[in-house]
Write an enzyme that holds these catalytic residues in place. Structure first.
Site, PDB file in Angstrom:
ATOM      1  N   SER A 157      -6.171   3.512   8.862  1.00 54.88           N
ATOM      2  CA  SER A 157      -6.330   4.940   8.589  1.00 54.88           C
ATOM      3  C   SER A 157      -7.660   5.148   7.891  1.00 54.88           C
ATOM      4  CB  SER A 157      -5.205   5.444   7.687  1.00 54.88           C
ATOM      5  OG  SER A 157      -5.494   6.736   7.172  1.00 54.88           O
ATOM      6  N   TYR A 170      -0.216   4.471   0.057  1.00 55.89           N
ATOM      7  CA  TYR A 170      -0.520   4.500   1.494  1.00 55.89           C
ATOM      8  C   TYR A 170      -1.941   4.007   1.756  1.00 55.89           C
ATOM      9  CZ  TYR A 170      -1.252   6.322   6.216  1.00 55.89           C
ATOM     10  OH  TYR A 170      -1.554   6.436   7.555  1.00 55.89           O
ATOM     11  N   LYS A 174      -3.172   0.450   3.850  1.00 56.58           N
ATOM     12  CA  LYS A 174      -4.010   0.457   5.051  1.00 56.58           C
ATOM     13  C   LYS A 174      -5.284  -0.371   4.848  1.00 56.58           C
ATOM     14  CE  LYS A 174      -1.513   3.009   7.782  1.00 56.58           C
ATOM     15  NZ  LYS A 174      -0.978   2.497   9.065  1.00 56.58           N
TER      16      LYS A 174
END
Length: 260
Positions: A157, A170, A174
């Protein structure tokens, strides 16, 4: 490998791709892109059984393409063992692995309070997004090395390089993928196995971006959200190009000025 093998529209005929998170969005779009090149698809899903079966129906309508849906909860390592064993038993060893499934868990945004992310949620996010992808890659690699051919792609991401709009749990899960990409790619560059990642931002028609705000759209220089098929074309390129490895390909509508 000859130039004809590389450029042939059927260069993936006889190959098997295992795509996690394949019941919709980027996973489904990628499955269709690879299947149109003759690749058979192991369609992974967790809870969306009906959608996964619809994807299988679309895939098997293509000439000489096999497709089967496999359920597994990839928030736990046991789910990886279950998935890998089931795919091998029914379809054989994957030649191509697209680690696409993942979760956001709690969203606190770029102005959120880090205190709202517990250590347990942090670890759960890492395990789901990175830990199980590592284990699945580890399990698929021996066959790829044995046959001197393999394609491994992680779905990262833009958050990995910017912090993103979800939260630190998060974003860091990633960015951890990038270390895996660089080690695997460097270690196995001479073994016929490539390893890369695609890092999208703000892709609609996905679970993560089911109801995006106009405020998010303002972050994107091209003035619109991305589409799953636009990410699928990048994965397709990474699968069919034997010379490209050890790369993080950012697809964010011009949000970030360079690769990270």
């Amino acid at each position: 490998m000859s130039a004809d093998d590389i450029t042939s529209p059927h260069s993936l005929k006889g190959k098997l791709a295992l795509i996690t998170g394949c019941s919709g969005g980027i996973g489904k779009a990628t499955a269709l892109a690879l299947a149109k090149r003759g690749c058979s698809i192991a369609v992974h899903y967790n809870s969306s059984k009906e959608k996964a079966e619809e994807v299988v129906s679309e895939l098997i309508a293509l000439p000489e393409v096999k497709a089967v849906a496999f359920q597994a909860d990839l928030s736990e390592y046991e789910g990886v063992h279950k998935l890998h064993a089931a795919v091998i038993a029914e379809m054989g060893h994957p030649d191509i692995l697209f680690n696409n499934s993942g979760v956001t868990n709690k969203v606190i945004g770029p102005q959120g309070d880090i205190q709202d992310i517990s250590a347990e949620m942090f670890e759960r996010t890492w395990r789901t997004n990175t830990g199980t992808a590592f284990l699945l890659t580890q399990k698929c690699l021996p066959y790829m090395l044995q046959q001197k051919y393999g394609r491994i792609i992680f779905c990262s991401s833009v958050a990995a390089g910017t912090g993103g709009v979800i939260g630190p749990h998060y974003a860091s899960s990633k960015s951890a993928m990038h270390g895996l990409v660089h080690w695997i790619a460097s270690r196995h560059a001479k073994d016929g196995v490539t390893c890369n990642a695609v890092a999208p931002a703000l892709i609609i028609d996905t679970t993560m971006m089911s109801n995006p705000s106009d405020q998010l759209k303002e972050k994107i220089p091209v003035g619109r959200f991305g589409l799953p098929v636009e990410i699928a074309t990048i994965v397709e390129m990474l699968v069919t190009n034997a010379y490209m490895t050890n790369k993080i390909i950012v697809a964010d509508g011009g949000w970030t000025p360079s690769a990270f």
